[in-house]
Design a protein around this motif. Sequence first.
Motif, mmCIF file in Angstrom:
data_model
loop_
_atom_site.group_PDB
_atom_site.id
_atom_site.type_symbol
_atom_site.label_atom_id
_atom_site.label_comp_id
_atom_site.label_asym_id
_atom_site.label_seq_id
_atom_site.Cartn_x
_atom_site.Cartn_y
_atom_site.Cartn_z
ATOM 1 N N THR A 108 32.898 53.591 28.616
ATOM 2 C CA THR A 108 33.603 52.402 29.074
ATOM 3 C C THR A 108 32.624 51.237 29.079
ATOM 4 O O THR A 108 31.546 51.343 29.661
ATOM 5 C CB THR A 108 34.162 52.609 30.497
ATOM 6 N N THR A 109 33.007 50.136 28.436
ATOM 7 C CA THR A 109 32.171 48.949 28.395
ATOM 8 C C THR A 109 32.903 47.799 29.069
ATOM 9 O O THR A 109 34.076 47.574 28.797
ATOM 10 C CB THR A 109 31.833 48.573 26.941
ATOM 11 N N VAL A 110 32.208 47.088 29.953
ATOM 12 C CA VAL A 110 32.775 45.948 30.656
ATOM 13 C C VAL A 110 31.877 44.743 30.394
ATOM 14 O O VAL A 110 30.664 44.810 30.610
ATOM 15 C CB VAL A 110 32.876 46.225 32.179
ATOM 16 N N GLU A 111 32.473 43.651 29.938
ATOM 17 C CA GLU A 111 31.713 42.421 29.721
ATOM 18 C C GLU A 111 31.341 41.818 31.069
ATOM 19 O O GLU A 111 32.055 41.975 32.049
ATOM 20 C CB GLU A 111 32.556 41.417 28.941
ATOM 21 N N TRP A 112 30.228 41.084 31.089
ATOM 22 C CA TRP A 112 29.794 40.461 32.337
ATOM 23 C C TRP A 112 30.814 39.449 32.831
ATOM 24 O O TRP A 112 30.973 39.241 34.028
ATOM 25 C CB TRP A 112 28.440 39.781 32.170
ATOM 26 N N SER A 113 31.526 38.807 31.918
ATOM 27 C CA SER A 113 32.506 37.799 32.330
ATOM 28 C C SER A 113 33.686 38.407 33.079
ATOM 29 O O SER A 113 34.384 37.702 33.809
ATOM 30 C CB SER A 113 33.007 37.023 31.109
ATOM 31 N N LYS A 114 33.921 39.704 32.923
ATOM 32 C CA LYS A 114 35.035 40.372 33.604
ATOM 33 C C LYS A 114 34.630 40.985 34.936
ATOM 34 O O LYS A 114 35.460 41.532 35.642
ATOM 35 C CB LYS A 114 35.625 41.455 32.708
ATOM 36 N N VAL A 115 33.349 40.903 35.286
ATOM 37 C CA VAL A 115 32.852 41.480 36.530
ATOM 38 C C VAL A 115 32.979 40.448 37.645
ATOM 39 O O VAL A 115 32.465 39.335 37.531
ATOM 40 C CB VAL A 115 31.386 41.935 36.385
ATOM 41 N N ASP A 116 33.682 40.818 38.710
ATOM 42 C CA ASP A 116 33.830 39.925 39.864
ATOM 43 C C ASP A 116 32.684 40.130 40.844
ATOM 44 O O ASP A 116 32.085 39.180 41.321
ATOM 45 C CB ASP A 116 35.177 40.183 40.543
ATOM 46 N N SER A 117 32.378 41.376 41.154
ATOM 47 C CA SER A 117 31.273 41.660 42.073
ATOM 48 C C SER A 117 30.765 43.073 41.821
ATOM 49 O O SER A 117 31.427 43.899 41.207
ATOM 50 C CB SER A 117 31.712 41.506 43.529
ATOM 51 N N ILE A 118 29.574 43.322 42.312
ATOM 52 C CA ILE A 118 28.978 44.655 42.244
ATOM 53 C C ILE A 118 28.353 44.936 43.598
ATOM 54 O O ILE A 118 27.765 44.048 44.210
ATOM 55 C CB ILE A 118 27.935 44.752 41.113
ATOM 56 N N ARG A 119 28.520 46.154 44.083
ATOM 57 C CA ARG A 119 27.948 46.474 45.388
ATOM 58 C C ARG A 119 27.755 47.976 45.525
ATOM 59 O O ARG A 119 28.376 48.761 44.820
ATOM 60 C CB ARG A 119 28.824 45.952 46.507
ATOM 61 N N THR A 120 26.901 48.332 46.441
ATOM 62 C CA THR A 120 26.672 49.725 46.782
ATOM 63 C C THR A 120 27.525 50.045 47.992
ATOM 64 O O THR A 120 27.434 49.362 49.014
ATOM 65 C CB THR A 120 25.185 49.966 47.093
ATOM 66 N N VAL A 121 28.379 51.050 47.875
ATOM 67 C CA VAL A 121 29.306 51.394 48.951
ATOM 68 C C VAL A 121 29.083 52.833 49.392
ATOM 69 O O VAL A 121 28.673 53.684 48.610
ATOM 70 C CB VAL A 121 30.774 51.195 48.530
ATOM 71 N N GLN A 122 29.355 53.072 50.661
ATOM 72 C CA GLN A 122 29.295 54.416 51.238
ATOM 73 C C GLN A 122 30.686 55.025 51.081
ATOM 74 O O GLN A 122 31.662 54.479 51.575
ATOM 75 C CB GLN A 122 28.905 54.308 52.707
ATOM 76 N N GLN A 123 30.790 56.154 50.369
ATOM 77 C CA GLN A 123 32.085 56.777 50.131
ATOM 78 C C GLN A 123 31.896 58.230 49.732
ATOM 79 O O GLN A 123 30.782 58.637 49.416
ATOM 80 C CB GLN A 123 32.837 56.034 49.027
ATOM 81 N N PRO A 124 32.966 59.020 49.734
ATOM 82 C CA PRO A 124 32.846 60.385 49.206
ATOM 83 C C PRO A 124 32.590 60.330 47.696
ATOM 84 O O PRO A 124 33.270 59.612 46.966
ATOM 85 C CB PRO A 124 34.211 61.007 49.497
#
Length: 185
Positions: A108-124
């Motif tokens: 899966t490839t995502v262009e930078w222009s389509k990225v709203d945010s990136i974060r590290t989350v605590q989850q299962p």
Amino acid sequence: MPLPFLTAEADSEESAAGAEPLPYEDRDRWRRPYRPGPWRVGGAALLLLLASYILFSALIIALAGALPGAGICIGAATVVIIGAVRLVRAGIWVSAYGVRRVGMWGTTTVEWSKVDSIRTVQQPVKWLGLPRTVQGQALSLALTSDEPLKPLVTDHNADFLGRREAFDMAADAVEDWVTEYGVRS
């Protein structure tokens, strides 16, 4: 025999001006922002060991005169080798174009222009990609189109199991790529 790469001439501005950038300096090339983990490399090494046994058995079968059986063994070894290479290539890759999540079965490839945010989350998260889930951290992207996307990496995958510091460094490296290309994080 002159060795110009060992002399001061190699460091001059004239020779460096026309030189191509090194692969790690070229931002347009796809690169992994971290090293493959020991679980991934060990799994690939075991697959390559299995392939060597299969190839050795193909040799023995061919010497015995059963060429169709040797061909089947060579085909099986080829599939195992391709699986080992795919296992080592799995992970996340970044470039100036975007972020790419390479898995065993798809990419899966995502262009930078389509990225709203990136974060590290605590989850299962999945433990080594198996159905068992444990509590952990995941690096996830939020897209501008609100499409659901699997986490990029987790701290319990084959690259980071037991290496929390390496996960944090890789997450920081990907976040740096995001901020460099003008996306809010």
